[in-house]
Design a protein around this motif. Structure first.
Motif: not given
Length: 312
Positions: A68, A71-72, A75, A77
């Motif tokens: 998690e 992934r956070e 996101e 970028q």
């Protein structure tokens, strides 16, 4: 550049402010709010406070190792992740995520003083210079190459003074490094192992004073001290924090463990001479000049008053 910034203390907050004025900081990571003070209230880190003022999204994960957390971060970028005294290890998946990688603003002249407390260790070791390096992060502890550095004389600066200076230098060096990376002109220098030292964290009570210290060691402890790691001792049985002290060029007649109050100056006898205490804070009281404290100690002029290390 799209930047994710990671940091926690005041040192980091100063760097964040400078960074946000020149780059698009899309997210800030800092350590979770900590319980502080007698009221046991949750207090946000200096970095979190600055990020909130700048309206930058703040993330406070306990760990960056979970799917998690990765992934956070992905996101957001980020082109690069900039770290300054974050207080947590970055796993390989995070290090490999941004296209320019992750860089660390490290407050030492690497490879000297890798680790948690480089500024305090530089003062305690009597280093002539301190500094800051912009280091490319690897999985090892502060082992990566660096591309920009700044240096400054240590002299008789305190840890607080050096920290403020290193924050300013670190902000300048980081902006320079980001410009070089964008232009593909960054030249990375391997640290090697010459002069390598590890800056272990300062342990509770490590900076307390003892009569067996040399005068120079005692002064270095005082300069390296802070609210988190004070320099304390017992004077006439009273527990005090020594805030400022200075060298004694004309040593008064004061032996090891003895206190002298001469011409309104307070001296502590060390193993090879004496130091003059100029400002202190007794437990439970306000900061005061040493002579004001001495005025409240009976028989201090008799030379029968002693000072000693804090008892365990």
């Amino acid at each position: 550049m799209r930047v994710v910034f990671m940091g926690t203390p005041e040192f980091s907050a100063c760097i964040l402010e400078s960074l946000a004025a020149h780059h698009d900081v899309v997210g800030v990571y800092t350590r979770p709010d900590a319980v502080r003070g007698r009221g046991r209230a949750l207090i946000a880190s200096p970095v979190k406070k600055v990020a909130q003022e700048l309206r930058i999204p703040v993330f406070t994960p306990n760990s960056l190792r979970s799917d998690e957390a990765v992934r956070e971060l992905a996101e957001l970028q980020p082109d690069i992740v900039c770290v300054a005294a974050y207080g947590a290890i970055l796993p390989a998946r995070i290090l490999e995520l941004p296209r320019f990688g992750c860089v660390n603003v490290h407050a030492s002249l690497l490879p000297r003083w890798r680790g948690a407390a480089p500024i305090e260790r530089a003062i305690l070791a009597g280093d002539e210079q301190a500094g800051v390096c912009i280091m490319r992060m690897e999985e090892g502890l502060d082992t990566g190459p660096y591309c920009v550095h700044r240096a400054t004389p240590v002299g008789e600066k305190t840890a607080c003074e050096l920290t403020r200076e290193m924050a300013e230098f670190g902000a300048q060096a980081l902006l320079e490094a980001l410009d070089l990376l964008e232009q593909d002109k960054a030249i990375w220098k391997d640290q090697g192992d010459s002069g390598l030292e590890y800056a272990n964290k300062v342990e509770p009570g490590e900076l307390n004073l003892a009569p067996t210290d040399s005068a120079e060691v005692a002064l270095r402890k005082v300069r390296a001290s802070s609210d988190a790691h004070p320099s304390k001792c017992l004077i006439a049985g009273k527990s005090v924090r020594v805030l400022t002290a200075r060298r004694v060029h004309e040593t008064p007649d004061v032996s090891l463990g003895q206190v002298a109050f001469v011409t309104k100056r307070l001296y502590l006898g060390c193993s090879d001479g004496a130091i003059e205490v100029t400002e202190l804070k007794p437990d439970g009281k306000k900061t005061m000049e040493a002579r004001a404290f001495a005025a409240g100690v009976q028989d201090i002029k008799s030379r029968r008053i002693a000072w000693e290390a804090l008892r365990d």
